[in-house]
Design a protein around this motif. Structure first.
Motif, PDB file in Angstrom:
ATOM      1  N   UNK A 195       2.548   6.477   2.234  1.00  0.00           N
ATOM      2  CA  UNK A 195       1.046   6.203   2.483  1.00  0.00           C
ATOM      3  C   UNK A 195       0.358   7.295   3.134  1.00  0.00           C
ATOM      4  N   UNK A 196       1.042   7.869   4.271  1.00  0.00           N
ATOM      5  CA  UNK A 196       0.428   8.729   5.143  1.00  0.00           C
ATOM      6  C   UNK A 196       0.197  10.234   4.416  1.00  0.00           C
ATOM      7  N   UNK A 197       1.179  10.468   3.493  1.00  0.00           N
ATOM      8  CA  UNK A 197       1.165  11.929   2.849  1.00  0.00           C
ATOM      9  C   UNK A 197       0.115  11.806   1.585  1.00  0.00           C
ATOM     10  N   UNK A 198      -0.152  10.583   1.074  1.00  0.00           N
ATOM     11  CA  UNK A 198      -0.924  10.349  -0.091  1.00  0.00           C
ATOM     12  C   UNK A 198      -2.465  10.517   0.524  1.00  0.00           C
ATOM     13  N   UNK A 207      -4.592  -1.206  -4.964  1.00  0.00           N
ATOM     14  CA  UNK A 207      -4.639   0.466  -4.928  1.00  0.00           C
ATOM     15  C   UNK A 207      -5.950   1.023  -5.843  1.00  0.00           C
ATOM     16  N   UNK A 208      -6.269   0.181  -7.065  1.00  0.00           N
ATOM     17  CA  UNK A 208      -7.518   0.765  -7.579  1.00  0.00           C
ATOM     18  C   UNK A 208      -8.753   0.446  -7.074  1.00  0.00           C
ATOM     19  N   UNK A 242      -5.691  12.998   0.127  1.00  0.00           N
ATOM     20  CA  UNK A 242      -6.901  12.221  -0.678  1.00  0.00           C
ATOM     21  C   UNK A 242      -6.359  11.404  -1.882  1.00  0.00           C
ATOM     22  N   UNK A 243      -5.118  10.982  -1.929  1.00  0.00           N
ATOM     23  CA  UNK A 243      -4.866  10.032  -3.250  1.00  0.00           C
ATOM     24  C   UNK A 243      -4.826   8.627  -2.511  1.00  0.00           C
ATOM     25  N   UNK A 244      -4.388   7.858  -3.436  1.00  0.00           N
ATOM     26  CA  UNK A 244      -4.557   6.345  -2.941  1.00  0.00           C
ATOM     27  C   UNK A 244      -3.142   6.102  -2.520  1.00  0.00           C
ATOM     28  N   UNK A 245      -3.178   5.592  -1.100  1.00  0.00           N
ATOM     29  CA  UNK A 245      -1.780   5.530  -0.328  1.00  0.00           C
ATOM     30  C   UNK A 245      -1.071   4.118  -0.769  1.00  0.00           C
ATOM     31  N   UNK A 246      -2.124   3.251  -1.240  1.00  0.00           N
ATOM     32  CA  UNK A 246      -1.499   1.957  -1.603  1.00  0.00           C
ATOM     33  C   UNK A 246      -0.589   2.106  -2.829  1.00  0.00           C
ATOM     34  N   UNK A 247      -1.198   2.903  -4.015  1.00  0.00           N
ATOM     35  CA  UNK A 247      -0.160   3.258  -5.141  1.00  0.00           C
ATOM     36  C   UNK A 247       0.923   4.045  -4.651  1.00  0.00           C
ATOM     37  N   UNK A 248       0.592   4.911  -3.864  1.00  0.00           N
ATOM     38  CA  UNK A 248       1.946   5.849  -3.534  1.00  0.00           C
ATOM     39  C   UNK A 248       3.022   5.004  -2.954  1.00  0.00           C
ATOM     40  N   UNK A 249       2.766   3.989  -2.039  1.00  0.00           N
ATOM     41  CA  UNK A 249       3.645   2.968  -1.645  1.00  0.00           C
ATOM     42  C   UNK A 249       4.313   2.291  -2.732  1.00  0.00           C
TER      43      UNK A 249
END
Length: 402
Positions: free
Chosen positions: A239-242, A166-167, A246-253
């Motif tokens: 993931x799609x919402x993040x 994610x980072x 323009x946020x990190x989709x991986x960290x959102x999941x």
């Protein structure tokens, strides 16, 4: 039935049977995990499809397929097995390695490629962060089979990999703005942007994860089919919402899976079946992704761009950059006040095999970027090296007393 449909169905049938055979013989020989054999089979397929006249269709990895189809499944599946109470013990060291450790690795790789091979600074730093993303899928099975390694140590390795992916994707986005969209670098603005990308993703994930649990409770959705529907929607939706914000989709999941499973339901037949379904999703996604990665090697890598010195230097950096990062952070890597043993230290280092996320990120670079093919070729070499040899190193380490 037309010939294309017949070939496609036959390929699926043979692939499923082949997966069973690979699993059986890899467990008997214990030389490599079955997922690595799938990777090597993909490499063989890619070689035959590009160098022979057998009529095999060429297969190449698609970056959006990796990031939007495979990544949500794999991260959600891995994370929902993690208990939030237990991961709290390793969250600080995992976050440290997955962020500061990535930056250290990025600088080491970037500096060597810049000063030794004369590549532009920003380009080498970009490559440094991309190739620092780790993929523990080939190592995970070996670690889970190890009954002597403490669960907290396994959580550190697994959690660190998810966090660093994610980072890496977030830092990659910052470099894309600087290099290809003309943004001006500012330490304050870049740090603030990085912080907001990470924080925003975590908040979105937590809110969606808790909302999913509330909806299931409100609708009395105890049946495994309803839970599976909701968790699939949560994995892809977070993931799609993040990403759309323009946020990190991986960290959102990651945070969505943790928040959803914060209070685990009492074990029953429905939770057992749901767990089995997610295990199967993970199994198929892993196998498909590793086969695609291997099959893409011949079509995407350009050996004409690789010199012997560049390959050797890249393989040395593959090991040394992560090793130095963990060494520098070692005083701060503690779990409940205890430092890692030498065996755990080396397991953490060699659990950092590289994977498809790095290839997907390089494929997202514009075609006008002159080093794209070179970086892609180097990445394939580094990834194949780590995925084939790191599991062997891990097996040898696990045979030694702690």
């Amino acid at each position: 039935m037309n010939s294309l449909s017949f070939v496609a169905i036959a390929f699926v049938v043979l692939s499923l049977v082949g997966l069973n055979a690979l699993t059986y013989y890899s467990h008997r020989t214990r030389l490599l995990p079955d997922i690595v054999w799938v990777l090597l089979l993909g490499v063989l397929y890619g070689f035959l499809s590009t160098t022979t006249e057998l009529g095999l269709p060429e297969i190449t990895l698609n970056s959006e397929l990796v990031l939007y189809a495979f990544v949500p499944l794999l991260i959600f599946s891995s994370t929902q097995k993690i208990c939030l109470h237990h991961i709290r013990k390793v969250l600080l060291p995992a976050s440290l390695i997955g962020s500061v450790g990535i930056l250290i690795s990025m600088v080491i790789i970037g500096a060597i490629l810049h000063f030794v091979f004369g590549m532009p600074w920003l380009a080498t730093l970009l490559f440094g962060v991309i190739i620092s993303a780790t993929d523990p899928l080939a190592i995970g099975a070996l670690l889970h089979e190890n009954k002597t390694l403490q669960e907290s140590r396994k959580l550190l390795i697994e959690g660190e990999s998810i966090l660093n992916d994610g980072f890496v994707v977030t830092v990659f986005g910052v470099f894309m703005l600087l290099m290809f969209e003309g943004a001006t670098f500012s330490p304050v603005n870049s740090s603030a942007s990085l912080f907001s990308h990470i924080t925003g993703a975590l908040i979105i994930g937590v809110l969606l994860g808790r909302a999913a649990r509330w909806l299931l409770a409100y609708w009395h959705g105890e049946h495994f089919s309803l839970r599976t529907n909701m968790t699939l929607a949560l994995a892809f939706g977070s993931l799609l919402l993040a990403e759309s914000l323009h946020f990190s989709g991986i960290l959102a999941v990651f945070s969505a899976a943790l928040a959803y499973g914060y209070k685990r339901p009492e074990p029953d037949q429905n939770t057992h079946i749901q767990g089995c379904l997610w295990d199967y999703f993970e199994y198929i996604a892993n196998a498909s992704l590793f086969f695609l990665l291997g099959a893409s090697f011949s079509g995407l890598a350009s050996f004409d761009l690789l010199t012997f010195s560049l390959v050797i230097t890249s393989l040395i950096l593959l090991i040394v950059a992560r090793l130095v990062a963990i060494l520098l952070l070692f005083p701060a890597i503690t779990i409940e006040g205890e430092h890692l043993t030498p065996q755990e230290f080396w397991l953490l280092n060699f659990s950092g095999a590289r994977g498809a996320v790095s290839i997907a990120l390089i494929l997202l670079l514009p075609d006008s970027f002159e080093l794209k093919e070179t970086f892609l070729s180097i990445s394939f070499v580094m990834i194949l090296f780590s995925l084939v040899l790191y599991p062997i190193f891990v097996q040898q380490l696990q045979r030694k007393p702690g």
